[in-house]
Design a protein around this motif. Structure first.
Motif, short mmCIF file in Angstrom:
data_model
loop_
_atom_site.label_atom_id
_atom_site.label_comp_id
_atom_site.label_asym_id
_atom_site.label_seq_id
_atom_site.Cartn_x
_atom_site.Cartn_y
_atom_site.Cartn_z
N UNK A 189 -3.53 -7.19 -17.40
CA UNK A 189 -3.78 -7.43 -18.91
C UNK A 189 -4.43 -8.54 -19.30
N UNK A 190 -5.50 -8.02 -20.32
CA UNK A 190 -6.53 -8.73 -20.67
C UNK A 190 -5.92 -9.99 -21.45
N UNK A 191 -6.60 -11.33 -21.27
CA UNK A 191 -6.10 -12.51 -21.93
C UNK A 191 -5.04 -13.42 -21.14
N UNK A 192 -4.73 -12.71 -19.93
CA UNK A 192 -3.78 -13.63 -19.20
C UNK A 192 -4.30 -14.60 -18.14
N UNK A 193 -3.62 -15.87 -18.10
CA UNK A 193 -4.16 -16.76 -17.43
C UNK A 193 -3.55 -16.37 -15.79
N UNK A 194 -4.17 -15.90 -14.98
CA UNK A 194 -3.70 -15.52 -13.54
C UNK A 194 -3.86 -16.57 -12.69
N UNK A 195 -2.85 -16.88 -11.93
CA UNK A 195 -3.16 -18.10 -11.03
C UNK A 195 -3.08 -17.18 -9.25
N UNK A 196 -3.88 -18.06 -8.49
CA UNK A 196 -4.14 -17.52 -7.08
C UNK A 196 -2.99 -17.10 -6.50
N UNK A 197 -2.87 -15.84 -5.83
CA UNK A 197 -1.88 -15.27 -5.39
C UNK A 197 -0.87 -14.39 -6.15
N UNK A 198 -1.01 -14.25 -7.43
CA UNK A 198 -0.42 -13.73 -8.35
C UNK A 198 -0.62 -12.04 -8.14
N UNK A 199 0.37 -11.21 -8.19
CA UNK A 199 0.29 -9.69 -7.79
C UNK A 199 0.31 -9.04 -9.22
N UNK A 200 -0.68 -7.98 -9.39
CA UNK A 200 -0.53 -7.25 -10.71
C UNK A 200 -0.87 -5.75 -10.06
N UNK A 201 -0.58 -4.91 -10.91
CA UNK A 201 -1.09 -3.26 -10.82
C UNK A 201 -2.07 -2.97 -11.68
N UNK A 255 -4.23 0.78 -12.56
CA UNK A 255 -4.35 2.01 -12.08
C UNK A 255 -3.61 2.61 -10.94
N UNK A 256 -2.49 1.92 -10.78
CA UNK A 256 -1.74 2.48 -9.53
C UNK A 256 -1.72 1.75 -8.33
N UNK A 257 -2.60 0.63 -8.24
CA UNK A 257 -2.86 -0.03 -6.98
C UNK A 257 -2.46 -1.49 -7.33
N UNK A 258 -2.00 -1.93 -6.15
CA UNK A 258 -1.41 -3.59 -6.44
C UNK A 258 -2.70 -4.42 -6.06
N UNK A 313 0.87 -1.21 0.03
CA UNK A 313 0.14 -0.02 -0.17
C UNK A 313 0.87 1.30 0.01
N UNK A 314 2.09 1.02 0.01
CA UNK A 314 2.96 2.20 0.10
C UNK A 314 3.34 2.81 -1.24
N UNK A 315 3.50 3.97 -1.38
CA UNK A 315 3.81 4.72 -2.53
C UNK A 315 4.94 4.15 -3.31
N UNK A 316 4.52 3.94 -4.63
CA UNK A 316 5.63 3.39 -5.47
C UNK A 316 5.86 1.71 -5.47
N UNK A 317 4.96 1.11 -4.61
CA UNK A 317 4.97 -0.41 -4.70
C UNK A 317 4.53 -0.85 -5.96
N UNK A 318 3.59 -0.13 -6.74
CA UNK A 318 2.80 -0.51 -7.83
C UNK A 318 3.87 -0.71 -8.91
N UNK A 319 4.96 0.07 -8.81
CA UNK A 319 6.00 -0.05 -9.90
C UNK A 319 6.69 -1.41 -9.95
N UNK A 320 6.69 -2.09 -9.07
CA UNK A 320 7.58 -3.42 -8.79
C UNK A 320 6.80 -4.69 -9.35
#
Length: 162
Positions: A120-132, A134-137, A108-115
């Motif tokens: 993205x549309x069309x990606x197979x995401x697994x449970x626990x995956x972190x993405x950003x 609109x600036x939120x993780x 939740x800290x500033x800049x965390x979303x950059x990492x």
């Protein structure tokens, strides 16, 4: 509404009961009139008190213990905040079991979303995956393949703020 009562005909015992009932009703009405403000005041006091408390180690919380809304715990070196609005046992409903109820405070800290990669549309995401997004993780709660209308904030059943 005017009520025509024959108060002179009421016995002393009935008069005492009637008077006590009127006082109880006055107190009930006062309680109802002020309950919302009292609840709001208590919630603000609780939030202020919890905000200043340091995070507790998971090992220091009994297995029958719970963590209140806004309280923080440390699990394996990561500080988690209870964002569920309810009391949760970190042993039975911790971040690994109930990810919607917890937020990793470092994310939740500033800049965390950059990492983290962008959602993205069309990606197979697994449970626990972190993405950003609109600036939120966000953390994936249920494995799925993303669709254009399944953005993290639009589908809380699939994503939670990390």
């Amino acid at each position: 509404m005017a009520v025509d009562l024959d108060l002179a005909g009421i016995s002393e015992a009935d008069w005492g009961d009637f008077y006590a009932a009127v006082l109880r009703e006055q107190q009930r009405r006062l309680l109802l009139a002020t309950a919302a403000q009292q609840a709001e005041t208590l919630a603000a006091q609780y939030a202020a008190a919890v905000e200043t408390q340091p995070a507790r180690q998971l090992a220091d919380i009994p297995t029958t213990g719970a963590v209140g809304p806004g309280e923080k715990i440390i699990i394996d070196g990561i500080t988690w905040e209870n964002i569920s609005g309810a009391w949760l046992s970190p042993h039975t409903a911790g971040p690994d079991v109930y990810p919607l109820g917890w937020r990793n405070t470092a994310l939740a800290q500033p800049g965390a979303a950059d990492t983290y990669p962008a959602w993205t549309v069309g990606v197979a995401y697994t449970t626990g995956t972190l993405v950003t997004y609109q600036g939120t993780v966000y953390r994936c709660v249920i494995a799925h393949t993303s669709q254009a209308d399944w953005t993290p904030p639009a589908v809380p059943a699939l994503w939670t703020i990390a």
